[in-house]
Design a protein around this motif. Structure first.
Motif: not given
Length: 170
Positions: A37-66
């Motif tokens: 992936l080019g290295g570990p994320p530069t944000v915390t797991p909680a920030e990843l969750v927030e970022r991924w929820l925003l991706v889905h809010e911007l377009n309901a087709v998009h997202g990052c899911w468990a």
């Protein structure tokens, strides 16, 4: 929030629950995962969750899911469907799985589910980008029936193997 189910998997939003955050930290804290992936994320797991929820809010087709196996095991990893950086409406499908879930077909099954849903929602094509040498992910692209486009540095600022899958004709 459940996205959909397959024969063996439930795809749902990652949450800020302790178990989800711990699993994300475990997945994205492993070199055998993040080297592709080019290295570990530069944000915390909680920030990843927030970022991924925003991706889905911007377009309901998009997202990052468990990716939850229906047998009750811990989440196998993440499946994503999101805009490519510097793309012009181009959307990528991707998967990041914990090593304890490798080799079970979960990446292919989860990716197929989100791609099929995206095509049903009107998306015309989906891309995948894979670091050269990541044979398991290259095999997922082939199993999905994706067309190899060759190497490109167009996205993510590094040379990647690119693939495209067109929506089936009606």
């Amino acid at each position: 929030m459940e996205l959909l189910c397959t024969g063996r998997l439930r795809l749902r939003a990652w949450t800020a629950a302790d178990a989800d955050l711990a699993r994300l930290a475990d997945i994205y804290g492993r070199d055998e995962v993040t080297r592709w992936l080019g290295g570990p994320p530069t944000v915390t797991p909680a920030e990843l969750v927030e970022r991924w929820l925003l991706v889905h809010e911007l377009n309901a087709v998009h997202g990052c899911w468990a990716i939850d196996p229906l047998d009750g095991d811990a989440p196998a990893g993440t499946v994503l469907l999101k805009p490519l950086p510097d793309g012009v409406g181009e959307v990528e499908v991707g998967w990041h799985l914990h090593p304890d879930s490798w080799g079970r077909g979960y990446a292919t099954e989860a990716a197929r589910a989100v791609v099929d849903r995206a095509f049903d929602d009107g998306l015309l094509e989906v891309f995948a980008v894979v670091r050269p040498g990541n044979e398991p992910s290259l095999a997922v692209c082939r199993r999905l029936g994706m067309q190899p486009l060759g190497r490109t540095s167009r996205w993510y600022g590094r040379e990647l193997e690119a693939f495209r899958l067109d929506a089936p004709e009606s």
